[in-house]
Scaffold this motif. Structure first.
Motif, PDB file in Angstrom:
ATOM      1  N   ARG A   1       0.989  -1.223  -0.009  1.00  0.00           N
ATOM      2  CA  ARG A   1       0.022  -0.104   0.081  1.00  0.00           C
ATOM      3  C   ARG A   1       0.772   1.231   0.177  1.00  0.00           C
ATOM      4  NH1 ARG A   1      -3.020  -1.522   5.258  1.00  0.00           N
ATOM      5  NH2 ARG A   1      -4.350   0.420   4.911  1.00  0.00           N
TER       6      ARG A   1
ATOM      7  N   ASP B   1      -0.885   4.671   0.624  1.00  0.00           N
ATOM      8  CA  ASP B   1      -1.761   4.866   1.327  1.00  0.00           C
ATOM      9  C   ASP B   1      -1.379   5.437   2.571  1.00  0.00           C
ATOM     10  OD1 ASP B   1      -3.931   4.760   2.971  1.00  0.00           O
ATOM     11  OD2 ASP B   1      -4.156   2.622   2.991  1.00  0.00           O
ATOM     12  N   LEU B   2      -1.773   6.764   3.064  1.00  0.00           N
ATOM     13  CA  LEU B   2      -1.328   7.491   4.099  1.00  0.00           C
ATOM     14  C   LEU B   2      -1.647   6.716   5.620  1.00  0.00           C
ATOM     15  CD1 LEU B   2      -2.114  11.118   3.473  1.00  0.00           C
ATOM     16  CD2 LEU B   2       0.100   9.912   3.069  1.00  0.00           C
ATOM     17  N   GLU B   3      -2.833   6.124   5.384  1.00  0.00           N
ATOM     18  CA  GLU B   3      -2.972   5.167   6.616  1.00  0.00           C
ATOM     19  C   GLU B   3      -2.576   3.848   6.982  1.00  0.00           C
ATOM     20  OE1 GLU B   3      -4.798   7.082   8.696  1.00  0.00           O
ATOM     21  OE2 GLU B   3      -4.834   8.607   7.402  1.00  0.00           O
TER      22      GLU B   3
ATOM     23  N   ASP C   1      -0.812   0.455   7.966  1.00  0.00           N
ATOM     24  CA  ASP C   1      -0.303   0.345   8.935  1.00  0.00           C
ATOM     25  C   ASP C   1       1.226   0.648   9.586  1.00  0.00           C
ATOM     26  OD1 ASP C   1      -2.933  -0.658   9.467  1.00  0.00           O
ATOM     27  OD2 ASP C   1      -2.406  -2.814   9.014  1.00  0.00           O
TER      28      ASP C   1
ATOM     29  N   THR D   1       1.939   3.801  11.363  1.00  0.00           N
ATOM     30  CA  THR D   1       1.275   4.151  12.652  1.00  0.00           C
ATOM     31  C   THR D   1       2.641   4.087  13.670  1.00  0.00           C
ATOM     32  OG1 THR D   1       0.640   1.719  12.744  1.00  0.00           O
ATOM     33  CG2 THR D   1      -1.074   3.464  12.539  1.00  0.00           C
TER      34      THR D   1
ATOM     35  N   ARG E   1       4.645   7.469  13.445  1.00  0.00           N
ATOM     36  CA  ARG E   1       3.733   8.524  13.321  1.00  0.00           C
ATOM     37  C   ARG E   1       4.192   9.550  14.324  1.00  0.00           C
ATOM     38  NH1 ARG E   1      -0.700   9.804  10.095  1.00  0.00           N
ATOM     39  NH2 ARG E   1      -0.808   7.569   9.074  1.00  0.00           N
TER      40      ARG E   1
ATOM     41  N   THR F   1       4.884   9.557  -0.144  1.00  0.00           N
ATOM     42  CA  THR F   1       3.771   9.333   0.674  1.00  0.00           C
ATOM     43  C   THR F   1       4.549   9.652   2.027  1.00  0.00           C
ATOM     44  OG1 THR F   1       3.426   7.394  -0.648  1.00  0.00           O
ATOM     45  CG2 THR F   1       2.221   7.432   1.563  1.00  0.00           C
TER      46      THR F   1
ATOM     47  N   VAL G   1       2.850  12.045   4.889  1.00  0.00           N
ATOM     48  CA  VAL G   1       2.617  11.637   6.186  1.00  0.00           C
ATOM     49  C   VAL G   1       3.055  12.756   7.287  1.00  0.00           C
ATOM     50  CG1 VAL G   1       2.963   9.868   8.013  1.00  0.00           C
ATOM     51  CG2 VAL G   1       2.148   9.184   5.745  1.00  0.00           C
TER      52      VAL G   1
ATOM     53  N   GLU H   1       1.242  15.828   7.089  1.00  0.00           N
ATOM     54  CA  GLU H   1      -0.100  15.401   7.736  1.00  0.00           C
ATOM     55  C   GLU H   1       0.115  15.648   9.253  1.00  0.00           C
ATOM     56  OE1 GLU H   1      -1.704  11.871   7.818  1.00  0.00           O
ATOM     57  OE2 GLU H   1      -3.863  12.374   7.312  1.00  0.00           O
ATOM     58  N   THR H   2       1.099  15.124  10.017  1.00  0.00           N
ATOM     59  CA  THR H   2       1.212  15.026  11.388  1.00  0.00           C
ATOM     60  C   THR H   2       1.593  16.319  11.786  1.00  0.00           C
ATOM     61  OG1 THR H   2       3.585  14.369  10.868  1.00  0.00           O
ATOM     62  CG2 THR H   2       1.970  12.685  11.587  1.00  0.00           C
TER      63      THR H   2
END
Lengths: 140, 299
Positions: B68, B71-73, B75, B78, B81, B141, B145, B148-149
Protein backbone atom coordinates in the motif's frame (compact mmCIF):
# COMPACT_ATOMS: atom_id res chain seq x y z
CA UNK A 1 -69.74 23.48 43.15
CA UNK A 2 -67.65 21.09 45.24
CA UNK A 3 -67.50 21.22 49.00
CA UNK A 4 -64.56 22.35 51.17
CA UNK A 5 -63.31 18.79 51.71
CA UNK A 6 -62.84 17.96 48.03
CA UNK A 7 -59.20 17.17 47.09
CA UNK A 8 -57.40 19.87 45.11
CA UNK A 9 -57.64 19.44 41.35
CA UNK A 10 -54.65 18.47 39.23
CA UNK A 11 -52.11 21.22 38.66
CA UNK A 12 -53.21 23.10 41.75
CA UNK A 13 -50.64 25.59 43.05
CA UNK A 14 -50.85 26.22 46.80
CA UNK A 15 -51.05 29.89 47.79
CA UNK A 16 -49.96 30.19 51.44
CA UNK A 17 -50.61 33.23 53.55
CA UNK A 18 -47.92 34.14 56.11
CA UNK A 19 -49.01 37.25 57.95
CA UNK A 20 -49.45 39.93 55.33
CA UNK A 21 -47.43 38.07 52.71
CA UNK A 22 -48.54 35.45 50.20
CA UNK A 23 -46.07 32.67 49.43
CA UNK A 24 -46.53 30.87 46.12
CA UNK A 25 -44.19 27.98 45.34
CA UNK A 26 -44.12 26.82 41.74
CA UNK A 27 -42.65 23.41 40.97
CA UNK A 28 -41.99 21.35 37.88
CA UNK A 29 -43.75 22.02 34.62
CA UNK A 30 -46.32 24.75 34.64
CA UNK A 31 -49.22 24.41 32.25
CA UNK A 32 -51.10 27.35 30.82
CA UNK A 33 -54.29 26.42 32.65
CA UNK A 34 -52.40 26.24 35.97
CA UNK A 35 -50.85 29.64 35.38
CA UNK A 36 -54.26 31.08 34.56
CA UNK A 37 -55.81 29.68 37.78
CA UNK A 38 -52.81 30.94 39.77
CA UNK A 39 -53.37 34.44 38.46
CA UNK A 40 -57.02 34.34 39.58
CA UNK A 41 -56.19 32.82 42.99
CA UNK A 42 -53.57 35.47 43.75
CA UNK A 43 -55.84 38.29 42.62
CA UNK A 44 -58.70 37.10 44.81
CA UNK A 45 -56.55 36.48 47.89
CA UNK A 46 -54.75 39.82 47.63
CA UNK A 47 -57.98 41.77 47.42
CA UNK A 48 -59.84 39.72 50.07
CA UNK A 49 -57.16 39.29 52.74
CA UNK A 50 -55.42 42.67 52.85
CA UNK A 51 -52.11 41.24 51.63
CA UNK A 52 -49.15 43.61 51.30
CA UNK A 53 -46.70 41.37 49.44
CA UNK A 54 -46.55 38.34 47.18
CA UNK A 55 -43.49 36.08 46.95
CA UNK A 56 -43.35 33.75 43.95
CA UNK A 57 -40.71 31.06 44.46
CA UNK A 58 -39.39 29.75 41.13
CA UNK A 59 -36.51 27.64 42.50
CA UNK A 60 -38.27 24.42 41.48
CA UNK A 61 -38.97 25.53 37.93
CA UNK A 62 -36.62 24.30 35.19
CA UNK A 63 -38.43 25.39 32.06
CA UNK A 64 -40.34 28.54 31.24
CA UNK A 65 -41.88 29.90 28.07
CA UNK A 66 -42.99 33.33 26.95
CA UNK A 67 -46.50 32.78 28.31
CA UNK A 68 -45.10 32.12 31.78
CA UNK A 69 -43.03 35.29 31.54
CA UNK A 70 -46.14 37.26 30.67
CA UNK A 71 -48.14 35.72 33.52
CA UNK A 72 -45.42 36.75 35.97
CA UNK A 73 -45.40 40.36 34.83
CA UNK A 74 -49.23 40.37 34.73
CA UNK A 75 -49.37 39.18 38.35
CA UNK A 76 -46.88 41.88 39.34
CA UNK A 77 -48.88 44.61 37.60
CA UNK A 78 -52.16 43.35 39.05
CA UNK A 79 -50.90 43.16 42.65
CA UNK A 80 -49.43 46.64 42.31
CA UNK A 81 -52.93 47.91 41.45
CA UNK A 82 -54.13 46.20 44.61
CA UNK A 83 -51.36 47.93 46.62
CA UNK A 84 -49.18 44.87 47.10
CA UNK A 85 -45.59 44.18 45.99
CA UNK A 86 -44.61 41.08 44.03
CA UNK A 87 -41.13 39.59 44.39
CA UNK A 88 -39.92 36.69 42.24
CA UNK A 89 -37.42 34.59 44.17
CA UNK A 90 -34.87 31.90 43.42
CA UNK A 91 -34.97 31.93 39.63
CA UNK A 92 -32.51 29.44 38.18
CA UNK A 93 -29.73 30.57 35.79
CA UNK A 94 -31.14 28.55 32.88
CA UNK A 95 -34.59 30.08 33.37
CA UNK A 96 -33.13 33.60 33.60
CA UNK A 97 -31.14 33.07 30.39
CA UNK A 98 -34.23 31.74 28.60
CA UNK A 99 -36.36 34.71 29.61
CA UNK A 100 -33.66 37.17 28.54
CA UNK A 101 -33.19 35.40 25.20
CA UNK A 102 -36.95 35.61 24.70
CA UNK A 103 -36.66 39.35 25.27
CA UNK A 104 -38.65 39.20 28.52
CA UNK A 105 -36.48 41.16 30.93
CA UNK A 106 -39.58 41.82 33.08
CA UNK A 107 -38.89 45.43 34.02
CA UNK A 108 -40.85 46.51 37.06
CA UNK A 109 -40.75 43.03 38.53
CA UNK A 110 -38.76 42.80 41.75
CA UNK A 111 -36.43 39.84 42.22
CA UNK A 112 -34.55 38.19 45.08
CA UNK A 113 -31.98 35.42 45.35
CA UNK A 114 -34.06 33.26 47.69
CA UNK A 115 -37.44 33.11 49.35
CA UNK A 116 -35.89 34.24 52.61
CA UNK A 117 -34.42 37.34 51.01
CA UNK A 118 -37.71 38.08 49.31
CA UNK A 119 -39.51 37.89 52.69
CA UNK A 120 -36.85 40.17 54.20
CA UNK A 121 -37.25 42.60 51.35
CA UNK A 122 -41.01 42.79 51.79
CA UNK A 123 -40.84 42.62 55.60
CA UNK A 124 -38.36 45.46 55.76
CA UNK A 125 -40.50 47.61 53.55
CA UNK A 126 -43.69 46.81 55.35
CA UNK A 127 -42.04 47.68 58.65
CA UNK A 128 -40.50 50.90 57.34
CA UNK A 129 -43.44 51.97 55.25
CA UNK A 130 -42.97 55.73 55.79
CA UNK A 131 -39.40 55.53 54.50
CA UNK A 132 -38.47 55.54 50.84
CA UNK A 133 -38.66 52.40 48.75
CA UNK A 134 -34.89 52.35 48.34
CA UNK A 135 -34.23 51.91 52.05
CA UNK A 136 -31.62 49.23 52.68
CA UNK A 137 -32.19 46.70 55.38
CA UNK A 138 -29.68 46.62 58.18
CA UNK A 139 -27.55 43.54 58.68
CA UNK A 140 -27.36 42.23 62.25
CA UNK B 1 19.74 -18.51 -12.17
CA UNK B 2 19.91 -14.76 -12.43
CA UNK B 3 17.34 -14.59 -15.26
CA UNK B 4 14.77 -16.39 -13.22
CA UNK B 5 15.50 -14.20 -10.23
CA UNK B 6 15.02 -11.07 -12.32
CA UNK B 7 11.85 -12.39 -13.91
CA UNK B 8 10.39 -13.12 -10.50
CA UNK B 9 11.24 -9.65 -9.22
CA UNK B 10 9.93 -7.99 -12.32
CA UNK B 11 6.47 -9.26 -11.46
CA UNK B 12 6.56 -7.24 -8.25
CA UNK B 13 8.99 -4.32 -7.96
CA UNK B 14 7.25 -3.23 -4.74
CA UNK B 15 8.37 -6.39 -2.97
CA UNK B 16 11.84 -5.94 -4.42
CA UNK B 17 12.01 -2.42 -2.92
CA UNK B 18 10.68 -3.74 0.40
CA UNK B 19 13.44 -6.34 0.49
CA UNK B 20 16.06 -3.77 -0.50
CA UNK B 21 14.96 -1.40 2.27
CA UNK B 22 15.04 -4.15 4.86
CA UNK B 23 18.50 -5.37 3.86
CA UNK B 24 20.12 -1.97 3.51
CA UNK B 25 18.43 -0.25 6.45
CA UNK B 26 21.72 0.25 8.31
CA UNK B 27 23.37 1.97 5.34
CA UNK B 28 20.32 4.12 4.66
CA UNK B 29 20.00 5.10 8.31
CA UNK B 30 23.69 6.07 8.38
CA UNK B 31 23.23 8.31 5.35
CA UNK B 32 20.00 9.84 6.68
CA UNK B 33 21.64 10.69 9.98
CA UNK B 34 23.54 13.38 8.12
CA UNK B 35 20.42 14.79 6.46
CA UNK B 36 19.12 18.10 7.81
CA UNK B 37 15.82 16.80 9.12
CA UNK B 38 17.48 14.25 11.43
CA UNK B 39 20.72 16.10 12.14
CA UNK B 40 18.98 19.24 13.43
CA UNK B 41 16.50 17.39 15.65
CA UNK B 42 18.76 14.75 17.21
CA UNK B 43 21.63 16.99 18.14
CA UNK B 44 22.75 15.06 21.21
CA UNK B 45 24.28 12.05 19.53
CA UNK B 46 24.54 10.69 16.03
CA UNK B 47 23.46 7.24 17.24
CA UNK B 48 20.12 8.67 18.18
CA UNK B 49 19.64 10.04 14.66
CA UNK B 50 20.68 6.69 13.18
CA UNK B 51 18.21 4.94 15.47
CA UNK B 52 15.41 7.27 14.35
CA UNK B 53 16.35 6.83 10.70
CA UNK B 54 16.35 3.04 11.10
CA UNK B 55 12.82 3.13 12.55
CA UNK B 56 11.62 5.14 9.55
CA UNK B 57 13.29 2.79 7.05
CA UNK B 58 11.74 -0.22 8.75
CA UNK B 59 8.33 1.46 8.60
CA UNK B 60 8.83 2.13 4.88
CA UNK B 61 9.83 -1.50 4.33
CA UNK B 62 6.72 -2.68 6.15
CA UNK B 63 4.52 -0.39 4.06
CA UNK B 64 6.17 -1.55 0.82
CA UNK B 65 5.76 -5.19 1.89
CA UNK B 66 2.05 -4.63 2.44
CA UNK B 67 1.85 -3.16 -1.08
CA UNK B 68 0.00 0.00 0.00
CA UNK B 69 2.72 2.45 -1.02
CA UNK B 70 0.27 5.28 -1.74
CA UNK B 71 -1.81 4.82 1.40
CA UNK B 72 -1.25 7.48 4.11
CA UNK B 73 -3.12 5.30 6.60
CA UNK B 74 -1.01 2.17 5.93
CA UNK B 75 -0.33 0.20 9.12
CA UNK B 76 3.44 0.53 8.72
CA UNK B 77 3.29 4.30 9.31
CA UNK B 78 1.48 4.11 12.66
CA UNK B 79 4.71 3.01 14.38
CA UNK B 80 6.65 6.09 13.31
CA UNK B 81 3.80 8.60 13.21
CA UNK B 82 4.50 9.85 16.73
CA UNK B 83 8.22 10.11 16.04
CA UNK B 84 7.55 12.02 12.81
CA UNK B 85 5.18 14.34 14.66
CA UNK B 86 7.85 15.03 17.27
CA UNK B 87 10.43 15.69 14.57
CA UNK B 88 8.10 17.98 12.65
CA UNK B 89 7.20 19.79 15.86
CA UNK B 90 10.88 20.31 16.71
CA UNK B 91 11.60 21.64 13.22
CA UNK B 92 8.58 23.96 13.32
CA UNK B 93 9.66 25.27 16.71
CA UNK B 94 13.11 25.96 15.27
CA UNK B 95 11.40 28.24 12.76
CA UNK B 96 11.20 25.95 9.72
CA UNK B 97 8.20 26.57 7.49
CA UNK B 98 6.04 23.75 6.14
CA UNK B 99 7.75 24.19 2.77
CA UNK B 100 11.20 23.83 4.34
CA UNK B 101 10.19 20.68 6.22
CA UNK B 102 8.83 19.30 2.96
CA UNK B 103 12.11 20.08 1.17
CA UNK B 104 14.11 18.44 3.97
CA UNK B 105 12.01 15.29 3.66
CA UNK B 106 12.57 15.35 -0.11
CA UNK B 107 16.32 15.47 0.56
CA UNK B 108 16.06 11.99 2.12
CA UNK B 109 15.24 10.45 -1.25
CA UNK B 110 18.46 10.85 -3.35
CA UNK B 111 20.73 8.78 -1.02
CA UNK B 112 18.24 5.90 -1.04
CA UNK B 113 17.83 6.06 -4.81
CA UNK B 114 21.60 5.95 -5.19
CA UNK B 115 21.82 2.81 -3.06
CA UNK B 116 18.96 1.23 -4.98
CA UNK B 117 20.65 1.92 -8.34
CA UNK B 118 23.85 0.34 -6.98
CA UNK B 119 21.87 -2.69 -5.89
CA UNK B 120 20.16 -3.03 -9.24
CA UNK B 121 23.21 -2.48 -11.43
CA UNK B 122 23.04 -5.02 -14.19
CA UNK B 123 19.29 -5.45 -14.04
CA UNK B 124 17.15 -4.64 -17.09
CA UNK B 125 16.50 -0.93 -17.60
CA UNK B 126 12.72 -1.12 -17.35
CA UNK B 127 12.93 -3.08 -14.11
CA UNK B 128 15.26 -0.44 -12.64
CA UNK B 129 12.81 2.23 -13.70
CA UNK B 130 9.88 0.44 -12.08
CA UNK B 131 11.77 0.00 -8.83
CA UNK B 132 12.87 3.64 -8.64
CA UNK B 133 9.30 4.73 -9.37
CA UNK B 134 8.05 2.61 -6.46
CA UNK B 135 10.71 4.13 -4.22
CA UNK B 136 9.83 7.66 -5.33
CA UNK B 137 6.13 7.08 -4.66
CA UNK B 138 6.96 5.59 -1.26
CA UNK B 139 9.14 8.55 -0.28
CA UNK B 140 6.42 10.92 -1.49
CA UNK B 141 3.91 9.18 0.77
CA UNK B 142 6.33 9.48 3.70
CA UNK B 143 6.58 13.19 3.01
CA UNK B 144 2.80 13.52 2.99
CA UNK B 145 2.52 11.60 6.27
CA UNK B 146 5.08 13.95 7.77
CA UNK B 147 3.20 17.06 6.62
CA UNK B 148 -0.11 15.58 7.74
CA UNK B 149 1.20 15.01 11.24
CA UNK B 150 2.50 18.59 11.23
CA UNK B 151 -0.89 20.09 10.40
CA UNK B 152 -2.84 17.72 12.66
CA UNK B 153 -0.55 18.57 15.57
CA UNK B 154 -1.03 22.29 14.87
CA UNK B 155 -4.80 21.93 14.66
CA UNK B 156 -4.90 19.97 17.93
CA UNK B 157 -2.91 22.69 19.62
CA UNK B 158 -5.26 25.39 18.36
CA UNK B 159 -8.37 23.48 19.46
CA UNK B 160 -6.95 22.80 22.90
CA UNK B 161 -5.94 26.41 23.38
CA UNK B 162 -9.34 27.65 22.27
CA UNK B 163 -11.03 25.46 24.92
CA UNK B 164 -8.54 26.57 27.54
CA UNK B 165 -9.18 30.20 26.69
CA UNK B 166 -12.91 29.73 27.17
CA UNK B 167 -12.33 28.33 30.64
CA UNK B 168 -9.40 30.40 31.82
CA UNK B 169 -10.67 33.73 30.58
CA UNK B 170 -13.78 33.73 32.75
CA UNK B 171 -12.91 33.32 36.42
CA UNK B 172 -15.52 34.43 38.91
CA UNK B 173 -13.90 36.10 41.90
CA UNK B 174 -15.52 36.52 45.28
CA UNK B 175 -14.62 40.02 46.44
CA UNK B 176 -16.68 40.13 49.61
CA UNK B 177 -19.50 38.27 51.25
CA UNK B 178 -22.24 38.49 48.66
CA UNK B 179 -20.16 40.31 46.03
CA UNK B 180 -18.68 38.52 43.01
CA UNK B 181 -16.70 39.96 40.10
CA UNK B 182 -15.87 38.73 36.60
CA UNK B 183 -12.86 40.44 35.01
CA UNK B 184 -13.38 40.12 31.25
CA UNK B 185 -10.22 40.02 29.16
CA UNK B 186 -9.95 39.91 25.38
CA UNK B 187 -12.52 40.15 22.63
CA UNK B 188 -16.02 39.03 23.52
CA UNK B 189 -17.73 36.86 20.92
CA UNK B 190 -21.03 35.00 21.22
CA UNK B 191 -19.51 31.75 22.51
CA UNK B 192 -17.45 33.51 25.15
CA UNK B 193 -20.19 35.82 26.34
CA UNK B 194 -22.47 32.79 26.66
CA UNK B 195 -19.87 31.11 28.89
CA UNK B 196 -19.45 34.33 30.88
CA UNK B 197 -23.18 34.61 31.42
CA UNK B 198 -23.53 31.00 32.55
CA UNK B 199 -20.53 31.03 34.90
CA UNK B 200 -21.61 34.33 36.42
CA UNK B 201 -25.20 33.21 37.01
CA UNK B 202 -24.06 29.91 38.51
CA UNK B 203 -21.65 31.77 40.76
CA UNK B 204 -24.48 34.04 41.90
CA UNK B 205 -26.45 30.97 43.00
CA UNK B 206 -23.46 29.24 44.63
CA UNK B 207 -22.05 32.26 46.43
CA UNK B 208 -25.43 33.69 47.21
CA UNK B 209 -24.20 36.96 45.75
CA UNK B 210 -26.51 39.95 45.79
CA UNK B 211 -24.14 42.01 43.68
CA UNK B 212 -22.16 40.98 40.60
CA UNK B 213 -19.52 43.18 38.98
CA UNK B 214 -18.65 42.80 35.28
CA UNK B 215 -15.26 44.41 34.77
CA UNK B 216 -14.49 45.19 31.13
CA UNK B 217 -11.09 46.85 31.65
CA UNK B 218 -9.46 44.11 29.54
CA UNK B 219 -11.94 44.30 26.68
CA UNK B 220 -10.24 46.20 23.83
CA UNK B 221 -13.34 47.30 21.95
CA UNK B 222 -17.04 47.45 22.65
CA UNK B 223 -19.39 47.28 19.69
CA UNK B 224 -23.15 46.98 19.66
CA UNK B 225 -22.93 43.18 19.85
CA UNK B 226 -20.77 43.24 22.97
CA UNK B 227 -23.03 45.86 24.53
CA UNK B 228 -26.03 43.66 23.79
CA UNK B 229 -24.31 40.70 25.47
CA UNK B 230 -23.56 42.84 28.51
CA UNK B 231 -27.15 43.99 28.74
CA UNK B 232 -28.41 40.41 28.46
CA UNK B 233 -26.11 39.30 31.27
CA UNK B 234 -27.20 42.20 33.45
CA UNK B 235 -30.88 41.47 32.77
CA UNK B 236 -30.47 37.76 33.55
CA UNK B 237 -28.64 38.51 36.81
CA UNK B 238 -31.41 40.93 37.78
CA UNK B 239 -34.07 38.28 37.11
CA UNK B 240 -32.28 36.03 39.56
CA UNK B 241 -32.36 38.70 42.19
CA UNK B 242 -28.83 40.05 41.94
CA UNK B 243 -27.72 43.52 40.97
CA UNK B 244 -25.14 43.74 38.19
CA UNK B 245 -22.63 46.56 37.85
CA UNK B 246 -20.48 47.14 34.76
CA UNK B 247 -17.10 48.66 35.60
CA UNK B 248 -13.85 49.49 33.87
CA UNK B 249 -15.31 51.53 31.03
CA UNK B 250 -12.42 53.52 29.56
CA UNK B 251 -13.06 56.99 28.12
CA UNK B 252 -12.53 55.76 24.55
CA UNK B 253 -15.07 52.98 25.06
CA UNK B 254 -17.54 55.39 26.67
CA UNK B 255 -17.19 57.58 23.58
CA UNK B 256 -17.77 54.63 21.27
CA UNK B 257 -20.87 53.61 23.20
CA UNK B 258 -22.27 57.13 22.95
CA UNK B 259 -21.40 57.34 19.23
CA UNK B 260 -23.12 54.02 18.56
CA UNK B 261 -26.20 55.30 20.35
CA UNK B 262 -26.31 52.33 22.74
CA UNK B 263 -28.49 53.04 25.73
CA UNK B 264 -26.87 51.64 28.87
CA UNK B 265 -28.87 53.88 31.19
CA UNK B 266 -30.67 50.87 32.64
CA UNK B 267 -27.31 49.50 33.81
CA UNK B 268 -25.39 50.65 36.84
CA UNK B 269 -21.92 51.62 35.54
CA UNK B 270 -18.71 52.70 37.26
CA UNK B 271 -15.38 53.88 35.90
CA UNK B 272 -13.17 51.43 37.78
CA UNK B 273 -13.45 48.17 39.67
CA UNK B 274 -12.58 50.05 42.87
CA UNK B 275 -15.54 52.39 42.41
CA UNK B 276 -17.81 49.45 41.70
CA UNK B 277 -16.60 47.66 44.85
CA UNK B 278 -17.15 50.80 46.95
CA UNK B 279 -20.67 51.12 45.56
CA UNK B 280 -21.37 47.42 46.17
CA UNK B 281 -20.11 47.63 49.76
CA UNK B 282 -22.29 50.69 50.30
CA UNK B 283 -25.30 48.73 49.04
CA UNK B 284 -24.46 45.97 51.54
CA UNK B 285 -24.33 48.50 54.33
CA UNK B 286 -20.57 48.13 54.78
CA UNK B 287 -18.29 51.14 54.67
CA UNK B 288 -14.52 51.27 54.52
CA UNK B 289 -13.14 53.79 57.00
CA UNK B 290 -9.41 54.58 57.09
CA UNK B 291 -7.97 53.78 60.51
CA UNK B 292 -6.29 56.51 62.62
CA UNK B 293 -2.76 55.10 62.53
CA UNK B 294 -0.83 52.27 60.92
CA UNK B 295 -2.22 48.88 61.86
CA UNK B 296 0.13 46.86 64.10
CA UNK B 297 0.21 43.20 63.17
CA UNK B 298 -0.58 40.98 66.16
CA UNK B 299 2.33 38.74 67.14
Amino acid sequence: MTGEAAPPPDGYVPVLRLGGILLVTLQGDLYDSTAERLRQDIGRTVSDDAVTGVVIDLSGVEIVDSFMGRVLSDIAAMTRLLAAQTVVAGMRPAVAITLVELGLTLPGLRTALSTEEAMNLLGAEVANLPRTAGARRERP
Amino acid sequence: MPEQHTAEDRTDPTQEVAGFLRERREQIAQRWADAAVFRTVFTVSRDEAVEAGRAVVEALAAVAASGRIEDLEADGFTVVREQLARTAHARARAGATTGQISAEMEALRPPVTELLLDELSGAPADHVRECTTVLTVLMGTLRLVMLETTTVAGQDLINRQRLEMLEIATPVIKLWEGIVAVPLIGTLDSARSQVVMETLLNAIVEQHARIAILDITGVPTVDSLVAQHLMKTVAAARLMGAECIVSGIRPAIAQTIVHLGIDLSSIQTRASLADALAYALGQQGAHIVPSAGPVVEPR
